[in-house]
Design a protein around this motif. Structure first.
Motif, PDB file in Angstrom:
ATOM      1  N   ASP A 153      39.719  44.524  48.032  1.00  0.00           N
ATOM      2  CA  ASP A 153      41.503  45.075  47.883  1.00  0.00           C
ATOM      3  C   ASP A 153      41.688  44.008  47.632  1.00  0.00           C
ATOM      4  O   ASP A 153      42.982  43.514  48.615  1.00  0.00           O
ATOM      5  CB  ASP A 153      41.199  46.236  48.135  1.00  0.00           C
ATOM      6  CG  ASP A 153      42.366  47.237  47.907  1.00  0.00           C
ATOM      7  OD1 ASP A 153      42.647  46.774  46.549  1.00  0.00           O
ATOM      8  OD2 ASP A 153      42.734  47.849  48.744  1.00  0.00           O
ATOM      9  N   GLU A 154      42.138  43.563  46.092  1.00  0.00           N
ATOM     10  CA  GLU A 154      42.754  41.834  45.524  1.00  0.00           C
ATOM     11  C   GLU A 154      43.301  41.867  46.443  1.00  0.00           C
ATOM     12  O   GLU A 154      44.320  41.309  47.581  1.00  0.00           O
ATOM     13  CB  GLU A 154      44.842  43.219  45.529  1.00  0.00           C
ATOM     14  CG  GLU A 154      44.925  44.342  44.668  1.00  0.00           C
ATOM     15  CD  GLU A 154      45.059  43.325  43.346  1.00  0.00           C
ATOM     16  OE1 GLU A 154      45.120  42.327  43.308  1.00  0.00           O
ATOM     17  OE2 GLU A 154      44.930  43.997  42.288  1.00  0.00           O
ATOM     18  N   PRO A 155      42.032  40.754  47.455  1.00  0.00           N
ATOM     19  CA  PRO A 155      41.692  40.236  47.629  1.00  0.00           C
ATOM     20  C   PRO A 155      42.355  38.812  47.584  1.00  0.00           C
ATOM     21  O   PRO A 155      42.470  37.991  48.959  1.00  0.00           O
ATOM     22  CB  PRO A 155      40.258  39.159  47.739  1.00  0.00           C
ATOM     23  CG  PRO A 155      39.944  40.023  46.552  1.00  0.00           C
ATOM     24  CD  PRO A 155      40.456  41.159  45.683  1.00  0.00           C
ATOM     25  N   THR A 156      43.049  38.306  46.327  1.00  0.00           N
ATOM     26  CA  THR A 156      43.647  36.523  46.334  1.00  0.00           C
ATOM     27  C   THR A 156      44.557  37.217  46.194  1.00  0.00           C
ATOM     28  O   THR A 156      45.901  35.639  46.380  1.00  0.00           O
ATOM     29  CB  THR A 156      42.943  36.074  44.882  1.00  0.00           C
ATOM     30  OG1 THR A 156      43.434  37.000  43.950  1.00  0.00           O
ATOM     31  CG2 THR A 156      41.495  36.283  44.966  1.00  0.00           C
ATOM     32  N   SER A 157      46.087  37.809  47.039  1.00  0.00           N
ATOM     33  CA  SER A 157      46.985  38.388  47.442  1.00  0.00           C
ATOM     34  C   SER A 157      47.860  36.861  47.383  1.00  0.00           C
ATOM     35  O   SER A 157      46.952  36.647  48.903  1.00  0.00           O
ATOM     36  CB  SER A 157      47.126  39.363  47.752  1.00  0.00           C
ATOM     37  OG  SER A 157      49.191  39.008  48.336  1.00  0.00           O
TER      38      SER A 157
END
Length: 300
Positions: A153-157
């Motif tokens: 879930d939005e891992p590259t934040s």
């Protein structure tokens, strides 16, 4: 085999339906992109799939079972997001060492190679990492766990551009070597479309599209030309997006349902036909207005 199956799935907080009557299935060994704007219901949906949240109505099955508080689902699923926390009593090196006790498919060699590649310090604590390094460490856990259902879930934040590219390449290479069902939620569709097979597009908790990336690329076309001619030619067609260019010209996005003869007719009266990027298609479909931000400044 259906890894995830949702029928009329609904999750409500007070009067707000975060997920509203969603129906879809995810097959095994595919990478699916979950796409939608902030507040679309992506995280709520993923947490229900992972078994963290109970739904209000409808039905959800993961590995043919209700995922909520389900040991089978928990043992075969990993959920990675930017709010993950680990015991501050353990260093990063110790966390990698003990991960094999939790994940039966844990790839210790992959985890150690990725850890070294991204120059993380084994003596550091997770809580003291920068936002980008937290996301990087979480990503390593998510990849090396090799869970049959892997959710990012939005891992590259917080990651910089170079680290994001490395993550996506690592994900694809590891997926090819160890196929599994992966759900990847991200706002940056342009960065990830080359590794995705399917896209699930949602808006206000509702499904807009669930199609292959190849189909999405052909989903819409752009029409540019004189406004009066476009209005006449499109009199009976639904518009996905409209942008006025100056006083006389317009750019309009429509669903790609025109025959070759219809498109040739459009060109003959001076209109230009163009492709629409997957990112723009998703952006236009999820916009609150078919005129985009320009609609705010319209005096009509």
């Amino acid at each position: 085999m259906k890894v995830v199956e949702c029928k009329n799935l609904t999750k409500q907080y007070g009067r707000v339906k975060a997920v509203n009557d969603l129906t879809f299935t995810l097959a095994e060994n595919k990478i699916t992109g979950l796409v939608g704007r902030n507040g679309a219901g992506k995280t709520t949906l993923l947490k229900m799939i992972a078994g963290y949240l109970h739904h209000n109505s409808g039905n959800i099955q993961v590995f043919s079972e209700n995922p909520f508080n389900n040991l089978k689902v928990s043992a075969n699923t990993i959920f990675i997001d930017n709010s993950m926390s680990f015991s501050p009593a353990l260093t990063l090196g110790q966390l990698l060492e003990t991960a094999g006790e939790f994940y039966v498919n844990w790839d210790k060699n992959l985890a150690n190679r990725l850890f070294k590649y991204f120059s993380l310090n084994p003596d550091q604590s997770h809580v003291n990492l920068s936002k980008g390094n937290k996301s990087t460490f979480n990503m390593i856990i998510g990849l090396a766990a090799h869970c049959p259902l892997t959710i990012f879930d939005e891992p590259t934040s917080g990651m910089d551009a170079g680290t994001r590219k490395d993550f996506y390449r690592a994900l694809l290479k590891d997926y090819i070597a160890h196929p599994r069902t992966i759900i990847l939620s991200s706002h940056l569709l342009e960065e990830i479309e080359d590794i995705l097979e399917d896209i699930l597009l949602i808006k206000n908790g509702e499904k807009l599209l669930h199609i292959s990336v190849a189909e999405l690329k052909e989903y819409a076309i752009g029409i540019t030309g004189k406004t009066d001619r476009i209005n006449q030619w499109l009199s009976n067609r639904e518009r996905i997006f409209t942008h006025e260019i100056g006083n006389d010209d317009s750019y309009v996005v429509i669903k790609n349902e025109c025959s070759s003869s219809e498109l040739e007719e459009a060109r003959e009266i001076g209109m230009r036909i163009s492709q629409v990027s997957t990112e723009d298609i998703c952006m236009h479909l999820t916009s609150k207005s078919k005129g985009g931000i320009d609609h705010v400044f319209s005096r009509g």
